[in-house]
Design an enzyme around this catalytic site. Structure first.
Site, PDB file in Angstrom:
ATOM      1  CB  SER A 167      -0.887   0.016   1.254  1.00 46.88           C
ATOM      2  OG  SER A 167      -1.519   1.269   1.419  1.00 46.88           O
ATOM      3  CE1 TYR A 222      -4.098  -1.912   5.308  1.00 40.54           C
ATOM      4  CE2 TYR A 222      -3.188   0.222   4.685  1.00 40.54           C
ATOM      5  CZ  TYR A 222      -3.760  -0.991   4.330  1.00 40.54           C
ATOM      6  OH  TYR A 222      -3.988  -1.283   3.007  1.00 40.54           O
ATOM      7  CE  LYS A 251      -1.671  -3.877   3.179  1.00 47.60           C
ATOM      8  NZ  LYS A 251      -1.801  -5.144   2.411  1.00 47.60           N
TER       9      LYS A 251
END
Length: 281
Positions: free
Chosen positions: A174, A189, A193
């Protein structure tokens, strides 16, 4: 320049290169074809994962799509009937290493080989600031799905790639693995990633003799993963993105097709951002 000449030029004293080199002998559009290849996609039954599977079918590949809770046999049938390829759905708990290995071996048995594996399954952080979160099981769940599961997939498919002498791993990272997007708190998160993006680079070096490994870093996409956000937050995302909007899921697929194809035969250890320019500012 022939393969032998390139090997001699690059390694005049060390002998043959550790990797096989076959100069492309096709036109550019033919290089993008996936006809005759087999692709396996975790998280392949919905959202970006299913769009990747459909894109691969359009390019001629057979596909194995993974699902967790909602059966996807109807989606596999749809792909078979529409594109004239072989498609099959597999139920898997990607957070269980033994289950992952079993499913990958089953796919290899059913299809005869696996050329491409896309580690795409993932979840978003839907809580508040990480430092204020009292339920640490949320952190564990996110790391299990976004990091550990990717490693389990890589560990199992890597063994098959090594046995075959060829393979292609693509990991969905991402833009959040490269920057800290705002205003929502996404420390967990972002960390996950960044981890899988670097895992891809590291494996690309380790697997150079038999496989390519790359990652894709999408920006904000109009999928169910952004449905938790209110309209004001989505508006802020668009404001911070130079192209001024969310991506349609189909706009991300082209990069996955490129990386899976022979057109990318010299591309490994790359992370390709498809984020509307977000990480450029």
């Amino acid at each position: 320049m022939s393969s032998d000449e390139i090997k001699s030029y690059c390694n005049p004293e060390l002998g043959p290169l550790p990797t096989k080199y076959t100069p492309p002998n096709k036109g550019i559009l033919d290089l993008f074809s996936l006809k005759g290849k087999v692709a396996s996609i975790s998280g392949g039954s919905a959202g970006l994962g299913f769009a990747i599977a459909e894109g691969y079918c359009q390019a001629g590949s057979d596909v194995a799509i993974w699902y967790n809770s909602t059966p996807a046999d109807d989606k596999a049938k749809y792909l078979e009937e529409k594109y004239g390829v072989k498609a099959k759905a597999y139920k898997a708990d990607i957070t269980n290493a033994d289950d992952v290995k079993e499913v990958i071996n089953e796919i290899k048995k059913d299809f005869g080989k696996i050329d491409i594996f896309v580690a795409n399954a993932g979840i978003i952080w839907e809580s508040g600031p990480l430092i204020d979160e009292l339920d640490l099981s949320k952190w564990q769940k996110l790391i299990d799905v976004n990091v550990n599961a990717v490693f389990y997939c890589a560990h199992a498919i890597g063994q098959i790639f090594k046995q075959q002498g060829f393979g292609n791993l693509i990991i969905t990272s991402s833009m959040s693995g490269s920057i800290v997007n705002i205003p929502q708190p996404l420390a967990a998160y972002n960390t996950s990633k960044a981890a899988v993006k670097h895992l891809a680079k590291s494996l690309a070096v380790e697997w150079a003799p038999f496989a390519r490994v790359n990652s894709v870093s999408p920006g904000y996409i109009s999928t169910k993963m952004v449905e938790y956000a209110d309209k004001d937050l989505v508006g802020k995302w668009c404001q911070l993105t130079p192209l001024g909007r969310l991506a349609n899921v189909s706009e991300i697929v082209g990069v996955y097709v490129y990386l899976a194809s022979d057109a990318a035969s010299y591309t490994t250890a790359a992370d390709i951002a498809v984020d509307g320019g977000y990480t450029a500012v």
